[in-house]
Motif scaffolding. Structure first.
Motif, short mmCIF file in Angstrom:
data_model
loop_
_atom_site.label_atom_id
_atom_site.label_comp_id
_atom_site.label_asym_id
_atom_site.label_seq_id
_atom_site.Cartn_x
_atom_site.Cartn_y
_atom_site.Cartn_z
N ARG B 173 40.59 38.55 38.68
CA ARG B 173 39.58 37.82 37.91
C ARG B 173 38.20 38.17 38.45
O ARG B 173 37.92 37.96 39.62
CB ARG B 173 39.80 36.32 38.05
N ASP B 174 37.37 38.69 37.59
CA ASP B 174 36.06 39.15 38.02
C ASP B 174 35.21 39.28 36.77
O ASP B 174 35.68 39.75 35.75
CB ASP B 174 36.22 40.52 38.70
N THR B 192 45.83 41.80 31.14
CA THR B 192 45.77 41.60 32.57
C THR B 192 46.43 42.70 33.38
O THR B 192 46.10 42.87 34.53
CB THR B 192 46.45 40.28 32.95
#
Lengths: 187, 328
Positions: B173-174, B192
């Motif tokens: 997650r970024d 993802t």
């Protein structure tokens, strides 16, 4: 004779698409042809009436799906068996007939055990394949003897339920493959 | 057989039969208990019918016990393991795998510069090894055999370059966008998890969850590939979209899964995990193969193939192995 005739009609109407469906699923036209043939043989063995072509179609495609799953599982077992064989320190090469018979049995047994939780299946195999007592099994799995007994009952119930289904599918008259030799004596 | 067939035993009797079986199966069973069982058995035809099924199950296991019990046990455990790992593997990911199917593609790696680039890469794996890494942003990478990846992260963006081979990416997650660059194009994962492999003659992208946008390096063609679909592409063009092959990501578990795959293709795949030459005779290259093979021990995989198919493994030299038709 009436049923044979309706089978012939069913065959003409449905064989083509069924085989194509199987070929798409399996990616192999030879196997698809075999399975399509099998599907009609099964219908011949246990005739059914369909109220409409759509009904027949739905039934046959359901059957085809089941057959593909069976085939895949059978091969999965065969590969697992081959892998286990390759791992044996001194593999004895079983004859072709032995191999077919043992893989068939393993396939059935696996189907019986696959629905059980890991420990229950393990306990059942320890008892049935290796003849271990409940005490030893309990010690190995870290559960009490009473629990092992419960596991046995649960596993056998699952297996017996599937056995009922299998024998029914095989046409009701089928005792499992081998002659029931000396089992069942004395009652 | 006695009793009305088709009627089958009732559930309750089966349950009791299973309980009797569990009781009788222990070596501590007493004579009193055996007598009690016989009374139960004789009490009703339903009981006897139920007991027949318990015996039928017992016979199946007896057949295995009389044969090679250890082998049977090994088989059943292995089948179970395979199912477990497959279930885990199918949780969702995207695979981009290079193939030799885009023959005639204009652009190609020449092996030597590729090798030189690989040596300078940030992360790489030798032939026959796989490696898992976690990057600073939480992104996880699995590098397959003979693969190399460069990282280039700055304040605005995250960039991974697949120098050679194959990588599975589980994006962290970024807020910064992540791109994956291969010789054939750029990928922007919109889901993802995805996996990339490039070979000499193009690439294949299979998406199992979310979506991935592909953009070819020179043609500039773009496509969004949704979950469950796959495409092949090269530097110029993207091929037609088809269904994704669910077995393609099994390598992360050290497995090569074949579902009716020609032997020649399978061997090409196995060869990636070995040094030296691995060849297959044209007479047997088309044999369909079904099964799961270990990638960490390709010799064993070959031995398994030898057992499953009418072929033999011929070791011409220690580093030169060919698969040939079995002697008649």
């Amino acid at each position: 004779m009436d049923t044979t005739e309706s089978i012939a009609d069913l065959y003409t109407d449905h064989h083509g698409w069924l085989q194509r469906l199987l070929r798409r699923r399996l990616g192999c036209s030879e196997t698809a042809a075999d399975l399509a043939q099998d599907a009609f043989l099964r219908l011949l063995a246990r005739p059914r009436r369909f109220d409409s072509p759509a009904g027949a179609r739905a039934y046959l495609s359901r059957m085809a799906r089941g057959m593909c799953v069976d085939l895949w599982r059978r091969r999965e077992i065969e590969q697992a068996w081959l892998a286990a064989l390759a791992e044996q320190p001194e593999p004895l090469a079983p004859s072709a007939e032995d191999r077919v018979a043992v893989i068939e049995t393993l396939y059935r047994v696996d189907a019986m055990l696959r629905r059980l939780p890991e420990k229950v299946a393990r306990a059942f195999l320890m008892a049935q394949l290796h003849g271990q007592g409940y005490k030893a099994i309990g010690a190995a799995l870290g559960v009490s003897e009473r629990t092992v007994k419960k596991y046995m009952a649960r596993a056998m119930l699952e297996c017996a339920l599937l056995e009922v289904r299998l024998q029914r599918e095989e046409g009701g008259d089928a005792a499992p493959l081998a002659a029931p030799a000396d089992d069942g004596a004395g009652r | 057989m006695s009793g009305g067939e088709g009627a089958g035993p009732d559930y309750h009797s089966l349950e009791q039969a299973a309980q009797w079986f569990a009781l009788l199966g222990d070596d501590t069973v007493t004579e009193t208990q055996r007598r009690a069982w016989r009374r139960w058995l004789n009490a009703s035809p339903d009981h006897r019918r139920a007991w027949q099924y318990v015996e039928a199950v017992g016979r199946r296991f007896a057949r295995l016990r009389d044969g090679d019990a250890a082998l049977s046990d090994g088989t059943l455990q292995r089948a179970r393991q395979q199912r477990l790992s497959r279930r885990r593997a199918l949780k969702g990911l995207a695979v981009l795998a290079g193939t030799g199917l885009l023959a005639g593609a204009g652009w190609r790696y020449t092996p030597l510069p590729s090798l030189a680039r690989a040596w300078r890469a940030d992360y790489r794996t030798p032939v026959g090894q796989r490696r898992a890494l976690t990057l600073e942003d939480g992104t996880r990478l699995w590098l397959n055999t003979d693969s190399a990846v460069n990282l280039d992260y700055d304040r605005q963006r995250r960039r991974l370059t697949l120098v050679r081979g194959q990588v599975l990416v589980d994006t962290g997650r970024d807020p910064r966008p992540l791109d994956l660059i291969t010789g054939d194009g750029e990928l922007r994962p919109l889901g993802t998890r995805f996996d990339v492999r490039q070979a000499d003659r193009g690439s294949r992208l299979s998406v199992y969850q979310g979506a991935v946008r592909v953009r070819t390096a020179r043609g500039g063609e773009e496509r969004r590939v949704p979950a469950g679909r796959q495409v092949r592409f090269d530097g110029e063009r993207i091929g037609p979209t088809g269904p994704a092959d669910p077995s393609a990501e099994a390598w992360t578990h050290g497995l090569l899964v074949a579902e009716e795959r020609p032997l020649g293709e399978l061997v090409e795949e196995l060869a990636r995990y070995r040094h030296g030459h691995l060849g297959v005779a044209p007479e047997v290259a088309g044999l369909p193969v079904m099964g799961t093979y270990p990638l960490d021990d390709t010799d064993r995989a070959l031995a398994m193939l030898e057992r499953a198919l009418p072929i033999r493994v011929r070791r011409v030299l220690p580093w030169w192995v060919t698969l040939e038709p079995a002697a008649p």
